[in-house]
Scaffold this motif. Structure first.
Motif, PDB file in Angstrom:
ATOM      1  N   ASP A  54     -28.239 -10.049  14.910  1.00 37.84           N
ATOM      2  CA  ASP A  54     -27.355 -10.656  13.914  1.00 37.84           C
ATOM      3  C   ASP A  54     -26.496  -9.628  13.188  1.00 37.84           C
ATOM      4  N   GLN A  55     -26.962  -8.387  13.129  1.00 42.10           N
ATOM      5  CA  GLN A  55     -26.169  -7.343  12.495  1.00 42.10           C
ATOM      6  C   GLN A  55     -26.530  -5.984  13.098  1.00 42.10           C
ATOM      7  N   GLY A  56     -25.570  -5.065  13.044  1.00 35.97           N
ATOM      8  CA  GLY A  56     -25.817  -3.739  13.601  1.00 35.97           C
ATOM      9  C   GLY A  56     -25.003  -3.512  14.851  1.00 35.97           C
ATOM     10  N   GLU A  57     -25.645  -3.038  15.922  1.00 41.33           N
ATOM     11  CA  GLU A  57     -24.905  -2.677  17.125  1.00 41.33           C
ATOM     12  C   GLU A  57     -25.772  -2.813  18.373  1.00 41.33           C
ATOM     13  N   VAL A  58     -25.090  -2.785  19.488  1.00 36.89           N
ATOM     14  CA  VAL A  58     -25.737  -2.748  20.806  1.00 36.89           C
ATOM     15  C   VAL A  58     -25.216  -1.486  21.493  1.00 36.89           C
ATOM     16  N   VAL A  59     -26.153  -0.614  21.907  1.00 33.25           N
ATOM     17  CA  VAL A  59     -25.792   0.676  22.495  1.00 33.25           C
ATOM     18  C   VAL A  59     -26.194   0.696  23.965  1.00 33.25           C
ATOM     19  N   VAL A  60     -25.274   1.113  24.816  1.00 33.52           N
ATOM     20  CA  VAL A  60     -25.546   1.279  26.245  1.00 33.52           C
ATOM     21  C   VAL A  60     -25.566   2.778  26.541  1.00 33.52           C
ATOM     22  N   LEU A  61     -26.709   3.277  26.982  1.00 35.12           N
ATOM     23  CA  LEU A  61     -26.871   4.697  27.291  1.00 35.12           C
ATOM     24  C   LEU A  61     -26.998   4.860  28.796  1.00 35.12           C
ATOM     25  N   LEU A  62     -26.133   5.671  29.397  1.00 35.38           N
ATOM     26  CA  LEU A  62     -26.127   5.912  30.844  1.00 35.38           C
ATOM     27  C   LEU A  62     -26.620   7.324  31.127  1.00 35.38           C
ATOM     28  N   ARG A  63     -27.431   7.467  32.163  1.00 36.97           N
ATOM     29  CA  ARG A  63     -27.812   8.810  32.613  1.00 36.97           C
ATOM     30  C   ARG A  63     -28.191   8.758  34.089  1.00 36.97           C
ATOM     31  N   VAL A  64     -28.116   9.926  34.702  1.00 36.84           N
ATOM     32  CA  VAL A  64     -28.449  10.062  36.125  1.00 36.84           C
ATOM     33  C   VAL A  64     -29.636  11.002  36.245  1.00 36.84           C
ATOM     34  N   GLU A  65     -30.624  10.601  37.036  1.00 38.31           N
ATOM     35  CA  GLU A  65     -31.830  11.405  37.217  1.00 38.31           C
ATOM     36  C   GLU A  65     -32.041  11.692  38.691  1.00 38.31           C
ATOM     37  N   GLY A  66     -32.744  12.808  38.996  1.00 34.47           N
ATOM     38  CA  GLY A  66     -33.073  13.158  40.374  1.00 34.47           C
ATOM     39  C   GLY A  66     -31.954  13.910  41.055  1.00 34.47           C
ATOM     40  N   ARG A  67     -32.211  14.226  42.338  1.00 35.66           N
ATOM     41  CA  ARG A  67     -31.232  14.989  43.107  1.00 35.66           C
ATOM     42  C   ARG A  67     -31.164  14.448  44.524  1.00 35.66           C
ATOM     43  N   ASP A  68     -30.018  14.692  45.181  1.00 31.89           N
ATOM     44  CA  ASP A  68     -29.797  14.343  46.577  1.00 31.89           C
ATOM     45  C   ASP A  68     -30.086  12.858  46.809  1.00 31.89           C
ATOM     46  N   ALA A  69     -30.965  12.557  47.798  1.00 27.27           N
ATOM     47  CA  ALA A  69     -31.224  11.167  48.160  1.00 27.27           C
ATOM     48  C   ALA A  69     -32.054  10.442  47.102  1.00 27.27           C
ATOM     49  N   ALA A  70     -32.686  11.196  46.200  1.00 28.52           N
ATOM     50  CA  ALA A  70     -33.544  10.591  45.184  1.00 28.52           C
ATOM     51  C   ALA A  70     -32.816  10.350  43.868  1.00 28.52           C
ATOM     52  N   VAL A  71     -31.486  10.430  43.863  1.00 25.16           N
ATOM     53  CA  VAL A  71     -30.723  10.222  42.633  1.00 25.16           C
ATOM     54  C   VAL A  71     -30.866   8.765  42.188  1.00 25.16           C
ATOM     55  N   ARG A  72     -31.157   8.599  40.897  1.00 29.42           N
ATOM     56  CA  ARG A  72     -31.289   7.256  40.345  1.00 29.42           C
ATOM     57  C   ARG A  72     -30.413   7.110  39.111  1.00 29.42           C
ATOM     58  N   LEU A  73     -29.895   5.923  38.957  1.00 30.88           N
ATOM     59  CA  LEU A  73     -29.119   5.569  37.777  1.00 30.88           C
ATOM     60  C   LEU A  73     -30.039   4.886  36.769  1.00 30.88           C
ATOM     61  N   VAL A  74     -29.995   5.345  35.528  1.00 29.10           N
ATOM     62  CA  VAL A  74     -30.808   4.744  34.465  1.00 29.10           C
ATOM     63  C   VAL A  74     -29.857   4.255  33.376  1.00 29.10           C
ATOM     64  N   ILE A  75     -29.991   2.976  33.029  1.00 28.82           N
ATOM     65  CA  ILE A  75     -29.161   2.362  32.000  1.00 28.82           C
ATOM     66  C   ILE A  75     -30.072   1.792  30.925  1.00 28.82           C
ATOM     67  N   GLU A  76     -29.895   2.266  29.692  1.00 29.36           N
ATOM     68  CA  GLU A  76     -30.670   1.742  28.570  1.00 29.36           C
ATOM     69  C   GLU A  76     -29.766   0.850  27.713  1.00 29.36           C
ATOM     70  N   VAL A  77     -30.249  -0.355  27.403  1.00 29.27           N
ATOM     71  CA  VAL A  77     -29.525  -1.264  26.514  1.00 29.27           C
ATOM     72  C   VAL A  77     -30.382  -1.444  25.264  1.00 29.27           C
ATOM     73  N   THR A  78     -29.912  -0.917  24.145  1.00 27.43           N
ATOM     74  CA  THR A  78     -30.676  -0.944  22.885  1.00 27.43           C
ATOM     75  C   THR A  78     -29.934  -1.788  21.856  1.00 27.43           C
ATOM     76  N   ASP A  79     -30.680  -2.661  21.179  1.00 31.62           N
ATOM     77  CA  ASP A  79     -30.077  -3.483  20.122  1.00 31.62           C
ATOM     78  C   ASP A  79     -30.828  -3.276  18.818  1.00 31.62           C
ATOM     79  N   THR A  80     -30.259  -3.761  17.741  1.00 31.16           N
ATOM     80  CA  THR A  80     -30.891  -3.688  16.418  1.00 31.16           C
ATOM     81  C   THR A  80     -31.302  -5.084  15.967  1.00 31.16           C
ATOM     82  N   GLY A  81     -31.723  -5.898  16.931  1.00 35.08           N
ATOM     83  CA  GLY A  81     -32.038  -7.293  16.653  1.00 35.08           C
ATOM     84  C   GLY A  81     -33.440  -7.535  16.155  1.00 35.08           C
ATOM     85  N   CYS A  82     -33.922  -8.758  16.412  1.00 30.69           N
ATOM     86  CA  CYS A  82     -35.195  -9.213  15.835  1.00 30.69           C
ATOM     87  C   CYS A  82     -36.415  -8.574  16.486  1.00 30.69           C
TER      88      CYS A  82
END
Length: 482
Positions: A377-405
């Motif tokens: 209801d108030q505040g923000e929603v934050v999307v944090l992107l990062r890449v982990e691993g190397r070569d064939a083991a590279v993974r995408l990590v996306i965090e969605v954080t809210d200030t909700g209930c």
């Protein structure tokens, strides 16, 4: 009625006493001098029987049909004891019907004898044993009534049961053993064996036959329960497929007229059919918003049905992460602005290239972002992107954080369940279907990743984390398993 544990104790006692102990079945004695180049003695009857029990025990761990398990027990009995016929009868029909006791399935026990399987038994004798009442003058009925085994060593002993004994001797039998079949503390049936000549049943042979009865019961129970479980699983899978088909069909039927409603509403609002007043435009806007909302719910149902039916197809292609994220934010930003929320993105400065299905990735992000905005209801929603691993083991990590209930710990395990609502009454206020998070997780797993709740607490907001391989690991155009 002899208790099953007494039978087991009797079997163990016999194995620990002569002739088993004298034959060295319990291991070599340290007091016996070693003999060099002694010719191996032929296996004793006790050794053959113990080997038969070991082989039978190992074979019965396989996934067998109930009648296959009974046949295996009978074959081992014939082989180890030299019997010429074997038969297993149960109390009541086979397989036995299930009744419910405190919500758990329990096999019902009948009051008549039914032949389950027989080897080497004359047809007329088998027919005479089928559907016999428990008070019939045959040894099978007596064992079923008393739970005590019967060993009939001669023809004279067989003829103490006149009709049955006459039929058996006419078929060439000279002796017989009839023992109870116990399961879960209840007598379930009877095992019968016959030999062509008179026979002296010593203690170890009696113990062997009694043990066969116990193993026969266990084999029948395991095989029947496995069979019941398989049928239940098949029925559940069929029900799920039928449900998914129904949801997909009704979703298609609803989507077609809804598109027509939205189309004609847009034409009227654009003045194609004449001038529209400000009040009419306001009403048309409400119709349009409600229609779009309803169409979104229908699309959620349709997407869920495709996944459940195994019809979701992955079509990977090279795509930039930022482009997919921007497309997702465009769809969610109007709702966030309406509530006065700020959408913020943090991540690496350099471009992130993926090989995945962009449509499914966008749907995952839209579902998570919409869920965050909906419960904040108030505040923000934050999307944090990062890449982990190397070569064939590279993974995408996306965090969605809210200030909700936030989500209470005791219900966090249910947030990915289809149609689940923390507060069922909230459906009327937020208009959600309860499918957003469930579909997001299923799509993520379809792409080789997952969605989890990383952190959440009442009044402190939530963080959902998407983890996906940067390179889709499957084959293109591959359908998801139902």
């Amino acid at each position: 009625m002899t208790a099953p544990h007494a039978v087991a104790h009797e079997c163990l006692a016999v194995l620990a006493t002569p002739p088993f102990a004298e034959r060295g079945m319990l291991g070599p004695s340290n007091d016996t001098p070693r003999e060099v180049e002694r010719a191996p003695a032929p296996p004793s009857g006790a050794s053959v029987r113990l080997r038969a029990l070991a082989a039978l025990s190992g074979s019965l761990t396989d996934a067998l049909h109930p009648k296959e398990a009974v046949d295996l027990v009978e074959q081992q009995a014939l082989s180890a004891l030299g019997a010429t016929s074997a038969v297993v009868v149960t109390l009541g029909t086979f397989p036995p019907p299930l009744r419910s006791v405190l919500g758990a399935p329990v096999m019902s026990v009948g009051t008549t004898l039914h032949v389950v399987h027989a080897i080497g038994l004359p047809a007329e004798v088998r027919a005479a044993l089928h559907e016999l009442p428990l008070d019939a003058p045959v040894p099978f009925a007596e064992v079923a009534r008393t739970g005590a085994p019967l060993f009939l060593p001669t023809e004279a002993a067989l003829r103490t049961y006149p009709d049955w004994g006459a039929a058996m001797t006419a078929a060439g039998a000279g002796s017989a053993a009839v023992v109870p079949v116990w399961a879960n503390g209840e007598l379930r049936g009877v095992l019968g064996l016959a030999w062509p000549e008179p026979r002296t049943f010593d203690e170890d042979e009696r113990a062997f036959v009694l043990t066969l009865g116990v193993m026969c019961a266990q084999a029948i129970m395991r095989a029947h329960l496995r069979d019941t479980e398989r049928h239940a699983r098949e029925a559940a899978e069929l029900a799920n497929r039928s449900k998914a088909h129904f949801v997909a069909t009704i979703s298609h039927e609803l989507r077609t007229p809804m598109n027509a409603i939205l189309g004609y509403t847009a034409l009227i609002g654009d003045g194609i059919y004449g001038a529209v007043s400000a009040l009419q435009q306001e009403h048309l806007g409400r119709v349009r918003a409600s229609g779009q909302h309803l169409l979104g719910l229908i699309e959620e149902l349709l997407g869920y049905a495709r996944i459940e039916a195994g019809e979701a197809v992955v079509r990977p292609e090279s795509v930039g992460l930022i482009a997919v994220l921007e497309q997702s934010l465009v769809l969610v930003r109007p709702l966030a602005e309406l509530k006065g929320l700020r959408l913020r993105v943090e991540g690496p400065a350099e471009p992130v290239e993926l090989y995945t299905d962009p449509h499914k990735l966008r749907q995952i992000l839209v579902n998570l972002l919409a869920n965050a905005v909906k419960f904040t209801d108030q505040g923000e929603v934050v999307v944090l992107l990062r890449v982990e691993g190397r070569d064939a083991a590279v993974r995408l990590v996306i965090e969605v954080t809210d200030t909700g209930c936030g989500i209470p710990p005791e219900v966090q395990a249910h947030v990915f369940d289809p149609f689940w609502q923390a507060d069922p009454a909230s459906t009327h206020s937020d208009g959600s279907s309860g499918l957003g998070l469930s579909v997001a997780r299923q799509l993520a797993r379809l792409l080789g990743g997952d969605v989890v709740v990383a952190r959440s607490a009442p009044g402190e907001g939530s963080t959902f984390v998407v983890s996906l391989p940067a390179q889709y690991p499957g084959q293109p155009e591959r359908r998801a398993a139902p």
